[in-house]
Design an enzyme around this catalytic site. Sequence first.
Site, PDB file in Angstrom:
ATOM      1  N   LEU A 202       0.585  -1.235   0.052  1.00  0.00           N
ATOM      2  CA  LEU A 202       0.040  -0.053  -0.126  1.00  0.00           C
ATOM      3  C   LEU A 202       0.930   1.333   0.066  1.00  0.00           C
ATOM      4  CD1 LEU A 202      -3.098   0.326   0.517  1.00  0.00           C
ATOM      5  CD2 LEU A 202      -2.489   0.574   2.800  1.00  0.00           C
ATOM      6  N   HIS A 203       0.558   1.913  -0.935  1.00  0.00           N
ATOM      7  CA  HIS A 203       1.439   3.245  -1.075  1.00  0.00           C
ATOM      8  C   HIS A 203       0.861   4.525  -1.770  1.00  0.00           C
ATOM      9  CE1 HIS A 203       2.753   1.965  -4.810  1.00  0.00           C
ATOM     10  NE2 HIS A 203       3.341   3.080  -5.092  1.00  0.00           N
ATOM     11  N   ARG A 204      -0.198   4.287  -2.344  1.00  0.00           N
ATOM     12  CA  ARG A 204      -0.700   5.386  -3.080  1.00  0.00           C
ATOM     13  C   ARG A 204      -1.178   6.523  -2.251  1.00  0.00           C
ATOM     14  NH1 ARG A 204       0.921   5.062  -7.716  1.00  0.00           N
ATOM     15  NH2 ARG A 204       1.033   2.781  -8.342  1.00  0.00           N
ATOM     16  N   ARG A 237       6.637   5.763   3.137  1.00  0.00           N
ATOM     17  CA  ARG A 237       5.646   6.757   2.988  1.00  0.00           C
ATOM     18  C   ARG A 237       4.298   6.218   3.894  1.00  0.00           C
ATOM     19  NH1 ARG A 237       2.687  10.458  -0.334  1.00  0.00           N
ATOM     20  NH2 ARG A 237       4.200  10.160  -2.061  1.00  0.00           N
ATOM     21  N   ASP A 276      -2.123  -1.598  -4.034  1.00  0.00           N
ATOM     22  CA  ASP A 276      -2.537  -0.604  -4.785  1.00  0.00           C
ATOM     23  C   ASP A 276      -1.536  -0.115  -5.819  1.00  0.00           C
ATOM     24  OD1 ASP A 276      -0.795   0.595  -3.309  1.00  0.00           O
ATOM     25  OD2 ASP A 276      -2.071   2.116  -2.682  1.00  0.00           O
TER      26      ASP A 276
END
Length: 355
Positions: A202-204, A237, A276
Amino acid sequence: MTMHIIHVVGARPNFIKVAPVLRALASRPGVKQTLVHTGQHYDANMSDVFFQQLGIPAPDVNLSVGSGTHAKQTAEIMTRFEPVVIERTPDMVLVYGDVNSTVAAALVCAKLGVRVGHVEAGLRSFDRAMPEEINRLVTDQLADLLFTPSQDGDINLMREGIAVEKIHFVGNVMIDSLVHLLPEALRRGNRDLPERYALVTLHRPSNVDDSEVLRGILQSLLEVSHDLAVVFPAHPRTRQRIAEFGLNADQLRLLEPLPYVEFLALQRTATVVITDSGGIQEETTYLGVPCLTLRDNTERPVTVSAGTNVLVGQDSQKLGSELTKILDGKGKKGTIPPLWDGHAGDRIAEILIGQ
Ligand code: UD1
C-alpha cells in the site's frame, strides 16, 4: 558508428524495468550505455538491493535529488540532468514507467532536441488525480519512440494523436525481470510463513495520505486477518503515515520493504495479494495468483480482462466478498497477456538498433 544510449531511472519500479533492457543492449555491438540514477529513491532497501539482485551495474551518474514536493523533485531532476545530457551528447535517452524521474528527464531531452524512448508507454487510468497519469500523458506526448506493454496502450496513444510509426508493441519488461529471477525466488522459498496468507502492499497517496481512508483500509485488513495471516511489507511513506496518524496495525505482520527476490517468493505462494501498486497487478497476473486492487481504476486493464486482478476500490464489503470467493477456491484463474514472455527487452533492443 557507436550509438550512445542514456537510461534514466529513479524509483523502485524503474529498476525492475531497466534491468532487461540494459542486458539486451549489452550484447549488441556498437552500443554504449550510460546509466543515470536520479536519486528519487535513496534508501538502501528501496534502491541498492534492487541493483544488486537485478544485476544492474552501479550508476554512472547519481543526481541525488531525494524527496520533495512534486514541483521541487521534478525541477531538481531537470536542473541536475540537463548538464549531463549536454556534456554526454547521447543519441537517445530511455525513460521508464510513470514516476517523476520519467517525466522530468523526458522534458529535459525534448527541450534539448535529444530523442526520447519511453518504455511502458500508453498506459492510462483516465484519472488525472493520480500524479502518475500526468507523468504518463506528458511523457508520451514528448517521446519519439513509444514501447507499449499491452495493446490497449497502442489504442490509447493513437487516440491521443501519436503517429503510429512511433508506437511499438513489445510486451512487458517487468515480466522479463520476473522470468529472469523466478528460479532464484523458487530456490530461496519462504520460511516462517503459514500455508495461507495475504500479502499486502500500500503506498498510493490516495490510500495512505488521508487519515480516515487509511484507517478504513487498516480496519478492512484487520478483518482479513481473522481469516488468514496478513504479511505487509510497508513502503516508507505508508509507515510514516501510520505513525503520524496514530493508527493501529498490530494484527498485521508489518515488515520493512523487501528486496525483489524475497518479495517475488512471497507473491508466488500467497493465497491472495492485496495491493494498490501497478506492477504487482501485472506480476500476480503472470503468476496466476489472485489480486485484489485497492483502487477504483487501473492503467493496466489487461490484468482485469485477461488476468487475475479484481478492482475493489476502498469498499471493504467488496474486499470481503472477493476474499471469500478466493478462499473458497473460486478466485479468477486468468491467462497471461500476449508478449509477456520474458523477451520484451530483446524486442526493444532490436528496434533501437534499427533506428
Ligand atoms: C513513487 C512514484 C510511484 C511509484 C512508487 C514506487 C511518483 C510520483 N511516484 O512514489 O508512482 O509507484 O514510487 O515505490 O514518482 N521515501 C523514503 N525513502 C526512499 C524514498 C522515499 O523514505 O528511498 C519516503 C519519503 O518520505 C518520500 C516518500 O517516501 O517523501 C515518497 O517518496 P516519492 O519518491 O515522492 O514517492 P513514492 O510514494 O515512493
